[in-house]
Design a protein around this motif. Structure first.
Motif, PDB file in Angstrom:
ATOM      1  N   HIS A  12       0.847  -1.203   0.000  1.00 22.48           N
ATOM      2  CA  HIS A  12       0.000   0.000   0.000  1.00 22.48           C
ATOM      3  C   HIS A  12       0.881   1.252   0.000  1.00 22.48           C
ATOM      4  CE1 HIS A  12      -2.894   3.064   1.202  1.00 22.48           C
ATOM      5  NE2 HIS A  12      -2.027   3.392   2.154  1.00 22.48           N
ATOM      6  N   TYR A  13       1.906   1.260   0.840  1.00 21.61           N
ATOM      7  CA  TYR A  13       2.790   2.417   0.944  1.00 21.61           C
ATOM      8  C   TYR A  13       3.667   2.567  -0.300  1.00 21.61           C
ATOM      9  CZ  TYR A  13       1.229   3.304   5.638  1.00 21.61           C
ATOM     10  OH  TYR A  13       0.447   3.627   6.716  1.00 21.61           O
ATOM     11  N   ILE A  14       4.051   1.459  -0.916  1.00 18.91           N
ATOM     12  CA  ILE A  14       4.829   1.531  -2.155  1.00 18.91           C
ATOM     13  C   ILE A  14       4.005   2.207  -3.249  1.00 18.91           C
ATOM     14  CG2 ILE A  14       5.847   0.187  -4.035  1.00 18.91           C
ATOM     15  CD1 ILE A  14       6.639  -1.914  -1.939  1.00 18.91           C
ATOM     16  N   VAL A  15       2.787   1.761  -3.415  1.00 17.33           N
ATOM     17  CA  VAL A  15       1.934   2.227  -4.512  1.00 17.33           C
ATOM     18  C   VAL A  15       1.392   3.638  -4.285  1.00 17.33           C
ATOM     19  CG1 VAL A  15      -0.259   1.777  -5.705  1.00 17.33           C
ATOM     20  CG2 VAL A  15       1.293  -0.110  -5.191  1.00 17.33           C
ATOM     21  N   THR A  20       8.154   5.026   1.419  1.00 16.67           N
ATOM     22  CA  THR A  20       9.231   4.110   1.072  1.00 16.67           C
ATOM     23  C   THR A  20       9.674   4.418  -0.349  1.00 16.67           C
ATOM     24  OG1 THR A  20       9.861   1.820   0.681  1.00 16.67           O
ATOM     25  CG2 THR A  20       7.535   2.351   0.398  1.00 16.67           C
ATOM     26  N   PHE A  21      10.936   4.216  -0.620  1.00 15.21           N
ATOM     27  CA  PHE A  21      11.442   4.443  -1.968  1.00 15.21           C
ATOM     28  C   PHE A  21      11.405   3.188  -2.819  1.00 15.21           C
ATOM     29  CE2 PHE A  21      14.127   8.442  -0.877  1.00 15.21           C
ATOM     30  CZ  PHE A  21      12.975   9.195  -0.838  1.00 15.21           C
ATOM     31  N   ASP A  22      10.824   2.104  -2.316  1.00 16.71           N
ATOM     32  CA  ASP A  22      10.539   0.984  -3.202  1.00 16.71           C
ATOM     33  C   ASP A  22       9.561   1.495  -4.251  1.00 16.71           C
ATOM     34  OD1 ASP A  22      12.016  -1.303  -2.207  1.00 16.71           O
ATOM     35  OD2 ASP A  22      10.734  -1.186  -0.432  1.00 16.71           O
ATOM     36  N   ILE A  23       9.703   1.017  -5.467  1.00 15.03           N
ATOM     37  CA  ILE A  23       8.866   1.479  -6.573  1.00 15.03           C
ATOM     38  C   ILE A  23       7.844   0.432  -6.988  1.00 15.03           C
ATOM     39  CG2 ILE A  23       8.904   2.290  -8.981  1.00 15.03           C
ATOM     40  CD1 ILE A  23      10.230   4.256  -7.039  1.00 15.03           C
ATOM     41  N   GLU A  24       8.266  -0.808  -7.041  1.00 13.48           N
ATOM     42  CA  GLU A  24       7.403  -1.905  -7.478  1.00 13.48           C
ATOM     43  C   GLU A  24       6.888  -2.680  -6.272  1.00 13.48           C
ATOM     44  OE1 GLU A  24       6.536  -2.428 -10.622  1.00 13.48           O
ATOM     45  OE2 GLU A  24       7.789  -0.742 -11.258  1.00 13.48           O
ATOM     46  N   PRO A  25       5.599  -3.009  -6.247  1.00 13.15           N
ATOM     47  CA  PRO A  25       5.063  -3.825  -5.151  1.00 13.15           C
ATOM     48  C   PRO A  25       5.775  -5.179  -5.077  1.00 13.15           C
ATOM     49  CG  PRO A  25       3.281  -2.879  -6.440  1.00 13.15           C
ATOM     50  CD  PRO A  25       4.557  -2.603  -7.198  1.00 13.15           C
ATOM     51  N   TYR A  26       5.840  -5.724  -3.883  1.00  8.35           N
ATOM     52  CA  TYR A  26       6.486  -7.014  -3.642  1.00  8.35           C
ATOM     53  C   TYR A  26       5.519  -8.170  -3.863  1.00  8.35           C
ATOM     54  CZ  TYR A  26      10.782  -5.243  -1.561  1.00  8.35           C
ATOM     55  OH  TYR A  26      11.997  -4.651  -1.363  1.00  8.35           O
ATOM     56  N   THR A  27       6.075  -9.263  -4.329  1.00  4.03           N
ATOM     57  CA  THR A  27       5.377 -10.544  -4.282  1.00  4.03           C
ATOM     58  C   THR A  27       5.740 -11.177  -2.951  1.00  4.03           C
ATOM     59  OG1 THR A  27       7.241 -11.743  -5.232  1.00  4.03           O
ATOM     60  CG2 THR A  27       5.601 -10.833  -6.787  1.00  4.03           C
ATOM     61  N   LEU A  28       5.055 -12.228  -2.568  1.00  2.00           N
ATOM     62  CA  LEU A  28       5.421 -12.934  -1.333  1.00  2.00           C
ATOM     63  C   LEU A  28       6.840 -13.466  -1.417  1.00  2.00           C
ATOM     64  CD1 LEU A  28       2.142 -14.874  -0.489  1.00  2.00           C
ATOM     65  CD2 LEU A  28       3.000 -12.747   0.504  1.00  2.00           C
ATOM     66  N   GLU A  29       7.211 -14.005  -2.564  1.00  2.00           N
ATOM     67  CA  GLU A  29       8.565 -14.536  -2.733  1.00  2.00           C
ATOM     68  C   GLU A  29       9.602 -13.423  -2.643  1.00  2.00           C
ATOM     69  OE1 GLU A  29       6.093 -15.061  -5.194  1.00  2.00           O
ATOM     70  OE2 GLU A  29       5.475 -16.921  -4.192  1.00  2.00           O
ATOM     71  N   GLY A  30       9.294 -12.278  -3.230  1.00  2.00           N
ATOM     72  CA  GLY A  30      10.217 -11.151  -3.213  1.00  2.00           C
ATOM     73  C   GLY A  30      10.430 -10.566  -1.826  1.00  2.00           C
TER      74      GLY A  30
END
Length: 159
Positions: A12-15, A20-30
Motif C-alpha cells: 500500500h505504501y509503495i503504490v 518508502t522508496f521501493d517502486i514496485e510492489p512485492y510478491t510474497l517470494e520477493g
C-alpha cells in the motif's frame, strides 16, 4: 495469511506514498529475504499488531548497514494501516520494540523519514530520536525528488 497481510500493508505504501522508496510492489517470494532477517531474539525484530485476525500494523528493527562495524546499529520503521493511525498503535509497537532492544547488543537506532511526514517525525521525537540531518532530493518517486530526514537515538547502555 500473516506474511501476505504484511506484504499487502507495505505494498500500500509503495503504490500510494513516497514513505518508502521501493517502486514496485512485492510478491510474497520477493519479500522473503526481508522476513528472513527477523528472529525472536537478537537485534532484528518484527512486532505485529493484530485484532480479530486482522493485521493493523508493524514495527521492526533491521540491519542499518551491511558492514560489520555497524552491527550494533539498527534501522527502525513502523507501518500502520491508514485507518488505524491516531489510536496509539504506533506508540504501543515502539514501546515494545525498544523494550526488547534494551536487552540486546544495540547501541543506536536510526530512522529515515521521507519529508513531509509530520506523524512519523512526531512519534520518533516522542521516543527520544533527534534529527541528525536531511539528505536533500535523495530519492525520485512519482516524478519528483524527495528529501529524507535522518533521526537517531541511543538504545540501552551498551558501549
Amino acid at each position: 495469511m500473516f506474511v501476505c497481510s504484511l506484504t499487502d500493508l507495505y505494498n500500500h505504501y509503495i503504490v500510494n506514498t513516497a514513505t518508502t522508496f521501493d517502486i514496485e510492489p512485492y510478491t510474497l517470494e520477493g519479500r522473503s529475504v526481508w522476513f528472513s532477517q527477523f528472529a525472536l531474539t537478537g537485534r532484528y525484530r518484527l512486532l505485529v499488531a493484530e485484532q480479530d485476525d486482522e493485521i493493523l500494523g508493524y514495527a521492526c528493527s533491521g540491519q542499518f548497514k551491511p558492514k560489520r562495524a555497524y552491527e550494533t546499529s539498527v534501522e527502525v520503521s513502523i507501518y500502520l494501516k491508514p485507518n488505524t493511525k491516531g489510536r496509539g498503535l504506533g506508540t504501543a509497537l515502539y514501546l515494545e520494540l525498544f523494550e526488547q532492544l534494551e536487552t540486546e547488543d544495540v547501541h543506536r537506532a536510526y530512522a529515515g523519514i521521507t519529508l513531509p511526514n509530520e506523524a512519523s517525525q512526531i512519534i520518533h521525537e516522542k521516543f527520544g530520536f533527534e534529527s541528525v540531518g536531511v539528505y536533500r532530493e535523495v530519492g525520485r518517486k512519482f516524478g519528483r525528488y524527495w528529501d529524507v530526514e535522518w533521526f537517531e537515538k541511543t538504545v540501552g547502555g551498551n558501549d
